[in-house]
Design a protein around this motif. Sequence first.
Motif, PDB file in Angstrom:
ATOM      1  N   PRO A 102      52.251  50.506  28.702  1.00  0.00           N
ATOM      2  CA  PRO A 102      52.314  49.215  29.387  1.00  0.00           C
ATOM      3  C   PRO A 102      51.912  49.296  30.851  1.00  0.00           C
ATOM      4  CG  PRO A 102      54.516  50.061  28.938  1.00  0.00           C
ATOM      5  CD  PRO A 102      53.567  50.932  28.188  1.00  0.00           C
ATOM      6  N   GLY A 103      52.168  50.431  31.499  1.00  0.00           N
ATOM      7  CA  GLY A 103      51.789  50.563  32.906  1.00  0.00           C
ATOM      8  C   GLY A 103      50.297  50.419  33.107  1.00  0.00           C
ATOM      9  N   LEU A 104      49.513  51.102  32.275  1.00  0.00           N
ATOM     10  CA  LEU A 104      48.057  51.005  32.374  1.00  0.00           C
ATOM     11  C   LEU A 104      47.570  49.618  31.988  1.00  0.00           C
ATOM     12  CD1 LEU A 104      45.354  52.389  32.908  1.00  0.00           C
ATOM     13  CD2 LEU A 104      45.373  53.195  30.529  1.00  0.00           C
ATOM     14  N   ALA A 105      48.247  48.989  31.018  1.00  0.00           N
ATOM     15  CA  ALA A 105      47.855  47.634  30.607  1.00  0.00           C
ATOM     16  C   ALA A 105      47.993  46.659  31.768  1.00  0.00           C
ATOM     17  CB  ALA A 105      48.705  47.185  29.423  1.00  0.00           C
ATOM     18  N   PHE A 106      49.127  46.723  32.459  1.00  0.00           N
ATOM     19  CA  PHE A 106      49.323  45.828  33.600  1.00  0.00           C
ATOM     20  C   PHE A 106      48.380  46.184  34.746  1.00  0.00           C
ATOM     21  CE2 PHE A 106      53.413  44.958  31.501  1.00  0.00           C
ATOM     22  CZ  PHE A 106      53.437  43.583  31.599  1.00  0.00           C
ATOM     23  N   THR A 107      48.106  47.468  34.938  1.00  0.00           N
ATOM     24  CA  THR A 107      47.167  47.874  35.986  1.00  0.00           C
ATOM     25  C   THR A 107      45.788  47.289  35.730  1.00  0.00           C
ATOM     26  OG1 THR A 107      48.372  49.950  36.340  1.00  0.00           O
ATOM     27  CG2 THR A 107      46.098  49.850  37.131  1.00  0.00           C
ATOM     28  N   ALA A 108      45.351  47.314  34.470  1.00  0.00           N
ATOM     29  CA  ALA A 108      44.048  46.746  34.119  1.00  0.00           C
ATOM     30  C   ALA A 108      44.002  45.253  34.423  1.00  0.00           C
ATOM     31  CB  ALA A 108      43.757  47.005  32.644  1.00  0.00           C
ATOM     32  N   ILE A 109      45.073  44.536  34.101  1.00  0.00           N
ATOM     33  CA  ILE A 109      45.095  43.099  34.354  1.00  0.00           C
ATOM     34  C   ILE A 109      45.121  42.818  35.852  1.00  0.00           C
ATOM     35  CG2 ILE A 109      46.433  40.988  34.034  1.00  0.00           C
ATOM     36  CD1 ILE A 109      47.290  42.031  31.334  1.00  0.00           C
ATOM     37  N   PHE A 110      45.866  43.620  36.590  1.00  0.00           N
ATOM     38  CA  PHE A 110      45.870  43.447  38.039  1.00  0.00           C
ATOM     39  C   PHE A 110      44.492  43.729  38.627  1.00  0.00           C
ATOM     40  CE2 PHE A 110      50.580  43.657  37.964  1.00  0.00           C
ATOM     41  CZ  PHE A 110      50.836  42.572  38.786  1.00  0.00           C
ATOM     42  N   GLY A 111      43.692  44.554  37.948  1.00  0.00           N
ATOM     43  CA  GLY A 111      42.314  44.760  38.389  1.00  0.00           C
ATOM     44  C   GLY A 111      41.512  43.474  38.313  1.00  0.00           C
ATOM     45  N   ALA A 112      41.701  42.694  37.238  1.00  0.00           N
ATOM     46  CA  ALA A 112      41.028  41.395  37.130  1.00  0.00           C
ATOM     47  C   ALA A 112      41.525  40.431  38.202  1.00  0.00           C
ATOM     48  CB  ALA A 112      41.247  40.802  35.742  1.00  0.00           C
ATOM     49  N   VAL A 113      42.836  40.467  38.475  1.00  0.00           N
ATOM     50  CA  VAL A 113      43.381  39.630  39.545  1.00  0.00           C
ATOM     51  C   VAL A 113      42.771  40.012  40.884  1.00  0.00           C
ATOM     52  CG1 VAL A 113      45.477  39.018  40.813  1.00  0.00           C
ATOM     53  CG2 VAL A 113      45.555  39.230  38.318  1.00  0.00           C
ATOM     54  N   LEU A 114      42.636  41.320  41.110  1.00  0.00           N
ATOM     55  CA  LEU A 114      42.026  41.791  42.361  1.00  0.00           C
ATOM     56  C   LEU A 114      40.599  41.276  42.504  1.00  0.00           C
ATOM     57  CD1 LEU A 114      42.148  43.580  44.891  1.00  0.00           C
ATOM     58  CD2 LEU A 114      41.383  45.503  43.466  1.00  0.00           C
ATOM     59  N   GLY A 115      39.862  41.233  41.387  1.00  0.00           N
ATOM     60  CA  GLY A 115      38.506  40.701  41.439  1.00  0.00           C
ATOM     61  C   GLY A 115      38.480  39.254  41.904  1.00  0.00           C
ATOM     62  N   LEU A 116      39.415  38.432  41.399  1.00  0.00           N
ATOM     63  CA  LEU A 116      39.484  37.037  41.833  1.00  0.00           C
ATOM     64  C   LEU A 116      39.872  36.923  43.308  1.00  0.00           C
ATOM     65  CD1 LEU A 116      41.268  35.467  38.731  1.00  0.00           C
ATOM     66  CD2 LEU A 116      38.901  35.092  39.434  1.00  0.00           C
ATOM     67  N   VAL A 117      40.808  37.769  43.735  1.00  0.00           N
ATOM     68  CA  VAL A 117      41.226  37.747  45.135  1.00  0.00           C
ATOM     69  C   VAL A 117      40.070  38.146  46.050  1.00  0.00           C
ATOM     70  CG1 VAL A 117      42.762  38.821  46.826  1.00  0.00           C
ATOM     71  CG2 VAL A 117      43.657  38.156  44.591  1.00  0.00           C
ATOM     72  N   MET A 118      39.342  39.190  45.666  1.00  0.00           N
ATOM     73  CA  MET A 118      38.208  39.630  46.473  1.00  0.00           C
ATOM     74  C   MET A 118      37.125  38.559  46.511  1.00  0.00           C
ATOM     75  SD  MET A 118      39.014  42.604  47.648  1.00  0.00           S
ATOM     76  CE  MET A 118      37.495  43.396  48.131  1.00  0.00           C
ATOM     77  N   LEU A 119      36.907  37.879  45.398  1.00  0.00           N
ATOM     78  CA  LEU A 119      35.907  36.812  45.372  1.00  0.00           C
ATOM     79  C   LEU A 119      36.314  35.658  46.290  1.00  0.00           C
ATOM     80  CD1 LEU A 119      33.249  35.979  43.977  1.00  0.00           C
ATOM     81  CD2 LEU A 119      34.614  34.896  42.194  1.00  0.00           C
ATOM     82  N   THR A 120      37.618  35.471  46.464  1.00  0.00           N
ATOM     83  CA  THR A 120      38.115  34.437  47.368  1.00  0.00           C
ATOM     84  C   THR A 120      38.008  34.876  48.823  1.00  0.00           C
ATOM     85  OG1 THR A 120      39.692  33.764  45.655  1.00  0.00           O
ATOM     86  CG2 THR A 120      40.070  32.941  47.883  1.00  0.00           C
ATOM     87  N   LEU A 121      38.469  36.092  49.102  1.00  0.00           N
ATOM     88  CA  LEU A 121      38.458  36.591  50.483  1.00  0.00           C
ATOM     89  C   LEU A 121      37.041  36.773  51.013  1.00  0.00           C
ATOM     90  CD1 LEU A 121      41.337  39.252  50.342  1.00  0.00           C
ATOM     91  CD2 LEU A 121      41.422  36.937  51.273  1.00  0.00           C
ATOM     92  N   PHE A 122      36.140  37.183  50.148  1.00  0.00           N
ATOM     93  CA  PHE A 122      34.749  37.415  50.559  1.00  0.00           C
ATOM     94  C   PHE A 122      33.837  36.324  50.009  1.00  0.00           C
ATOM     95  CE2 PHE A 122      36.834  41.540  50.734  1.00  0.00           C
ATOM     96  CZ  PHE A 122      36.453  41.986  51.999  1.00  0.00           C
ATOM     97  N   ALA A 123      34.353  35.105  50.008  1.00  0.00           N
ATOM     98  CA  ALA A 123      33.557  33.981  49.516  1.00  0.00           C
ATOM     99  C   ALA A 123      32.301  33.781  50.358  1.00  0.00           C
ATOM    100  CB  ALA A 123      34.404  32.708  49.514  1.00  0.00           C
ATOM    101  N   GLY A 124      32.374  34.046  51.645  1.00  0.00           N
ATOM    102  CA  GLY A 124      31.215  33.878  52.523  1.00  0.00           C
ATOM    103  C   GLY A 124      30.046  34.768  52.119  1.00  0.00           C
ATOM    104  N   PRO A 125      30.248  36.099  52.075  1.00  0.00           N
ATOM    105  CA  PRO A 125      29.155  36.971  51.622  1.00  0.00           C
ATOM    106  C   PRO A 125      28.702  36.670  50.196  1.00  0.00           C
ATOM    107  CG  PRO A 125      30.830  38.258  52.755  1.00  0.00           C
ATOM    108  CD  PRO A 125      31.385  36.880  52.593  1.00  0.00           C
ATOM    109  N   ALA A 126      29.660  36.335  49.313  1.00  0.00           N
ATOM    110  CA  ALA A 126      29.289  36.019  47.929  1.00  0.00           C
ATOM    111  C   ALA A 126      28.410  34.777  47.869  1.00  0.00           C
ATOM    112  CB  ALA A 126      30.545  35.824  47.083  1.00  0.00           C
ATOM    113  N   LEU A 127      28.751  33.765  48.647  1.00  0.00           N
ATOM    114  CA  LEU A 127      27.948  32.549  48.669  1.00  0.00           C
ATOM    115  C   LEU A 127      26.596  32.791  49.309  1.00  0.00           C
ATOM    116  CD1 LEU A 127      30.660  29.894  49.590  1.00  0.00           C
ATOM    117  CD2 LEU A 127      29.361  30.040  47.473  1.00  0.00           C
TER     118      LEU A 127
END
Length: 513
Positions: free
Chosen positions: A463-488
């Motif tokens: 379960p630890g690795l399972a939650f870590t993997a999901i938090f990786g997807a969450v991190l992707g969304l957070v990074m896309l939000t924080l770096f919306a300027g360069p992404a845009l």
Amino acid sequence: MNHWIVAPIVLPAILAPFIIMVLRYHLDLQRIFSVAGVVGLLGIALTITAQAAGGDIQVYELGDWPAPFGIVMVLDRLSAMMVLLTAILALPIVLYAIASGWDDRGKHFHALFHFQLMGVCGAFLTGDAFNLFVFFEVLLIASYGLMTHGGGSVRLKAGVQYVAYNLIGSTLFLFALGTLYAVTGTLNMADMAVRVAELPADDTALLRVGAVLLLLVFCIKAAVLPLHFWLPASYANAPLPVAALFAIMTKVGAYSILRMYTLGFGPEVEVTQGLVGAWLQPAALVTLAVGAIGILGSQHIARMVAFCAIASMGTLLIAISLFTETATAAALYYIYHSTLATALLFLVADLVMERRGGKISPTPPMPQSGLISALFFVGAIALAGMPPLSGFIGKLLVLDAARDAPDVFVVWAVILIGSFVTIVGLARAGTLIFWKSHAAEYNPTPGDEDEETPTLAAPEPNPGLAFTAIFGAVLGLVMLTLFAGPALNYAGKTAEQLFTPEDYISAVLGGEE
């Protein structure tokens, strides 16, 4: 030639048969090589994205045969960003599949997984329309194997339905390619664009037929209404880590529309002018509406997330159908967001189903309910387009891009009302699954029991690795939000490159166009 261009195709194409032939009886080694392959693909994707960021379009000629006589792979900003998205998505999914034990519930999961990556990356990089068809078939074969992974009559039925619909799409694809080849004499995308522009206006009826058939094929892949019927049952009944990977597959259809209808059938081409907007925009609006209603009415969490995928495709295709640089830039940003958010919700849905079954109804509290509910909340606000995550930015960009559209009020109304209905549907599901399970005693009435409820002991091996993997997807969304300027900024330059097809044609054909 730059061999990095074909590396995203060659790496999984070598690794998949190696896993089958050498490691088929050694699951631990399969897992090690599979994760290493995905990490390698991510490194390659980052490399080619950095190479494409400067705006240069690079061409790889297979067999050293120049276009249009040989097959070419083309690296530009769009293909690079889509390969990078595929690699970013694949890493948390393969880790989750290992952690949840899904890869051990059937045979050849990791080999099929990499064949799937090969097909997706190939579709994004190819510069030849027939080669695009070939990679679509690779996707179909690998995805069918992944969909039926783990067995079961329901899963098999959904898989057969999925294959049937996509075979219809493949047949139409061949008809479209045959029609276009009869008119233009080529299937190289750049060469086709040149010849389409040279056709006399009186000799274009057959060309429009081919262009419409091609759009129909890509709409089937993108699950546009009324061609979406295969998606809810197929995604809901597939292993949910596989459904999370399939979040990129509908984007292959959207990518193909962008590629073909800015290059060969763009707004400046008189014979196909208005084709995408006239046909695609109404279908996209209805797709969003039906997806939102499906979210509200779903009684099973996996099916609800499948309708989330349909609704997000509706929003994405509304932006694409506007067919302007601004709208395309918004669509490219939204592609990243919707892919990661949909995959996140599928993985969270799998956590829920492993612990209490998938029916959206009150049940006794499940293990790790607090953490899972928090992850569900993040995924829900992301897909619904609520602040502060990237979905809010993406939908604002789409709304802004539609300001100059003739039917701007219809577009705004459908997007805003659809978002509200999505919020209500996800809030209803979250309340019944997480809150009422704690707030009320569970007294099921006859017929309320979920036949798919699994044994709740040991939901996953790690379960630890399972939650870590999901938090990786969450991190992707957070990074896309924080770096919306360069992404845009990257999305804007990509849209500008798409609407300057002369650069693509010149790079592929050299001085021969």
